[in-house]
Design a protein around this motif. Sequence first.
Motif, PDB file in Angstrom:
ATOM      1  N   PHE A 136       0.838  -1.195   0.000  1.00 57.68           N
ATOM      2  CA  PHE A 136       0.000   0.000   0.000  1.00 57.68           C
ATOM      3  C   PHE A 136       0.872   1.244   0.000  1.00 57.68           C
ATOM      4  N   ILE A 137       0.295   2.349  -0.459  1.00 51.80           N
ATOM      5  CA  ILE A 137       0.986   3.629  -0.416  1.00 51.80           C
ATOM      6  C   ILE A 137       0.805   4.196   0.989  1.00 51.80           C
ATOM      7  N   ALA A 138       1.910   4.571   1.618  1.00 50.36           N
ATOM      8  CA  ALA A 138       1.881   5.170   2.949  1.00 50.36           C
ATOM      9  C   ALA A 138       2.562   6.539   2.871  1.00 50.36           C
ATOM     10  N   VAL A 139       1.840   7.564   3.266  1.00 50.07           N
ATOM     11  CA  VAL A 139       2.347   8.932   3.218  1.00 50.07           C
ATOM     12  C   VAL A 139       2.868   9.297   4.605  1.00 50.07           C
ATOM     13  N   PRO A 140       4.162   9.613   4.719  1.00 49.14           N
ATOM     14  CA  PRO A 140       4.730   9.899   6.040  1.00 49.14           C
ATOM     15  C   PRO A 140       4.179  11.182   6.655  1.00 49.14           C
ATOM     16  N   GLU A 141       4.298  11.262   7.951  1.00 51.25           N
ATOM     17  CA  GLU A 141       3.861  12.425   8.719  1.00 51.25           C
ATOM     18  C   GLU A 141       4.739  13.632   8.377  1.00 51.25           C
ATOM     19  N   ASP A 142       4.120  14.776   8.158  1.00 55.45           N
ATOM     20  CA  ASP A 142       4.863  15.999   7.847  1.00 55.45           C
ATOM     21  C   ASP A 142       5.496  16.622   9.085  1.00 55.45           C
ATOM     22  N   ALA A 143       4.847  16.499  10.241  1.00 56.03           N
ATOM     23  CA  ALA A 143       5.298  17.195  11.449  1.00 56.03           C
ATOM     24  C   ALA A 143       6.722  16.812  11.854  1.00 56.03           C
ATOM     25  N   ARG A 144       7.034  15.526  11.846  1.00 54.61           N
ATOM     26  CA  ARG A 144       8.388  15.096  12.251  1.00 54.61           C
ATOM     27  C   ARG A 144       9.457  15.684  11.333  1.00 54.61           C
ATOM     28  N   GLN A 145       9.167  15.722  10.032  1.00 53.59           N
ATOM     29  CA  GLN A 145      10.130  16.272   9.083  1.00 53.59           C
ATOM     30  C   GLN A 145      10.339  17.764   9.333  1.00 53.59           C
ATOM     31  N   ILE A 146       9.244  18.464   9.622  1.00 51.61           N
ATOM     32  CA  ILE A 146       9.342  19.895   9.921  1.00 51.61           C
ATOM     33  C   ILE A 146      10.202  20.110  11.164  1.00 51.61           C
ATOM     34  N   ILE A 147       9.960  19.328  12.193  1.00 48.71           N
ATOM     35  CA  ILE A 147      10.738  19.469  13.433  1.00 48.71           C
ATOM     36  C   ILE A 147      12.218  19.218  13.163  1.00 48.71           C
ATOM     37  N   LYS A 148      12.528  18.164  12.403  1.00 49.81           N
ATOM     38  CA  LYS A 148      13.931  17.871  12.079  1.00 49.81           C
ATOM     39  C   LYS A 148      14.580  19.034  11.334  1.00 49.81           C
TER      40      LYS A 148
ATOM     41  N   GLN B 181      13.650  22.215  11.224  1.00 52.01           N
ATOM     42  CA  GLN B 181      13.737  23.397  12.072  1.00 52.01           C
ATOM     43  C   GLN B 181      14.871  23.249  13.098  1.00 52.01           C
ATOM     44  N   MET B 182      15.052  22.046  13.622  1.00 47.38           N
ATOM     45  CA  MET B 182      16.137  21.819  14.591  1.00 47.38           C
ATOM     46  C   MET B 182      17.499  21.946  13.914  1.00 47.38           C
ATOM     47  N   LEU B 183      17.616  21.416  12.689  1.00 48.14           N
ATOM     48  CA  LEU B 183      18.881  21.502  11.960  1.00 48.14           C
ATOM     49  C   LEU B 183      19.259  22.946  11.654  1.00 48.14           C
ATOM     50  N   GLY B 184      18.257  23.755  11.300  1.00 50.28           N
ATOM     51  CA  GLY B 184      18.525  25.137  10.936  1.00 50.28           C
ATOM     52  C   GLY B 184      18.340  26.107  12.082  1.00 50.28           C
ATOM     53  N   ASP B 185      18.219  25.607  13.293  1.00 51.10           N
ATOM     54  CA  ASP B 185      17.977  26.441  14.471  1.00 51.10           C
ATOM     55  C   ASP B 185      16.779  27.363  14.238  1.00 51.10           C
ATOM     56  N   GLY B 186      15.719  26.775  13.636  1.00 51.50           N
ATOM     57  CA  GLY B 186      14.520  27.543  13.298  1.00 51.50           C
ATOM     58  C   GLY B 186      13.591  27.755  14.472  1.00 51.50           C
TER      59      GLY B 186
ATOM     60  N   ILE C 118       4.217   1.181  25.047  1.00 46.60           N
ATOM     61  CA  ILE C 118       5.097   1.476  23.905  1.00 46.60           C
ATOM     62  C   ILE C 118       5.448   2.959  23.809  1.00 46.60           C
ATOM     63  N   TYR C 119       4.867   3.791  24.676  1.00 43.56           N
ATOM     64  CA  TYR C 119       5.099   5.225  24.585  1.00 43.56           C
ATOM     65  C   TYR C 119       6.510   5.591  25.041  1.00 43.56           C
ATOM     66  N   GLU C 120       7.167   6.414  24.230  1.00 40.41           N
ATOM     67  CA  GLU C 120       8.470   6.944  24.629  1.00 40.41           C
ATOM     68  C   GLU C 120       8.683   8.298  23.965  1.00 40.41           C
ATOM     69  N   THR C 121       9.498   9.112  24.590  1.00 37.64           N
ATOM     70  CA  THR C 121       9.821  10.416  24.027  1.00 37.64           C
ATOM     71  C   THR C 121      11.155  10.305  23.281  1.00 37.64           C
ATOM     72  N   ASP C 122      11.415  11.300  22.449  1.00 42.16           N
ATOM     73  CA  ASP C 122      12.694  11.364  21.740  1.00 42.16           C
ATOM     74  C   ASP C 122      12.963  12.831  21.409  1.00 42.16           C
ATOM     75  N   THR C 123      13.906  13.092  20.512  1.00 35.64           N
ATOM     76  CA  THR C 123      14.281  14.484  20.230  1.00 35.64           C
ATOM     77  C   THR C 123      13.164  15.270  19.563  1.00 35.64           C
ATOM     78  N   GLU C 124      12.261  14.591  18.839  1.00 32.54           N
ATOM     79  CA  GLU C 124      11.144  15.284  18.201  1.00 32.54           C
ATOM     80  C   GLU C 124       9.838  15.141  18.978  1.00 32.54           C
TER      81      GLU C 124
END
Length: 180
Positions: A29-41, A43-48, A129-135
């Motif tokens: 099946f086609i699975a479209v990834p979440e946009d929010a995690r990519q935005i956070i990554k 923004q973090m890389l560019g100190d946004g 299964i809940y855990e936190t991470d950098t995003e």
Amino acid sequence: MKENKLFVITGGPGVGKTTLLKALENKGFIAVPEDARQIIKEQMLGDGEGLPWKNKAYYSALMLKASLETYHRIVRDEHSEIVFFDRGILDTVCYMSMENIPIAEELITLVKSCPYHSKVFMLPPWEDIYETDTERKQTWEEAIYTFEKMKETYLEYGYEIIEVPKGNVEERCDFVLRNI
């Protein structure tokens, strides 16, 4: 609500959405990834500033823009097969509501013009299964609250919530496929 083959898989943070989507993708099946995690990554890389712990309004604007672009790209490609989204545009609306960010009437009209299938698959909070991470920095209590608000938001917009039971990824995959 006109039916299509665009299914949303949503819920609070850390409930196994991405794992489920990868399993569905492995089944062809086609699975479209979440946009929010990519935005956070990004923004973090560019100190946004567009981060949920810095500038919530800017972050939600970035999420909304990305979600709309993703939705329109998928629709433009005219997929005749089933497509699963890791979160939908309404997830951003829900976030804005939770953070008391004003939601313009034009935004509501825009969101209504981008329909998904009427069945929305929602994964409930699962502490094991809940855990936190950098995003993902939300507390367990915030994860529960997010789930409840997501449910309210999708119901408010006329979607049918199908709660995916806790279980291993294959069981969850089978449940989703039986219910589409």
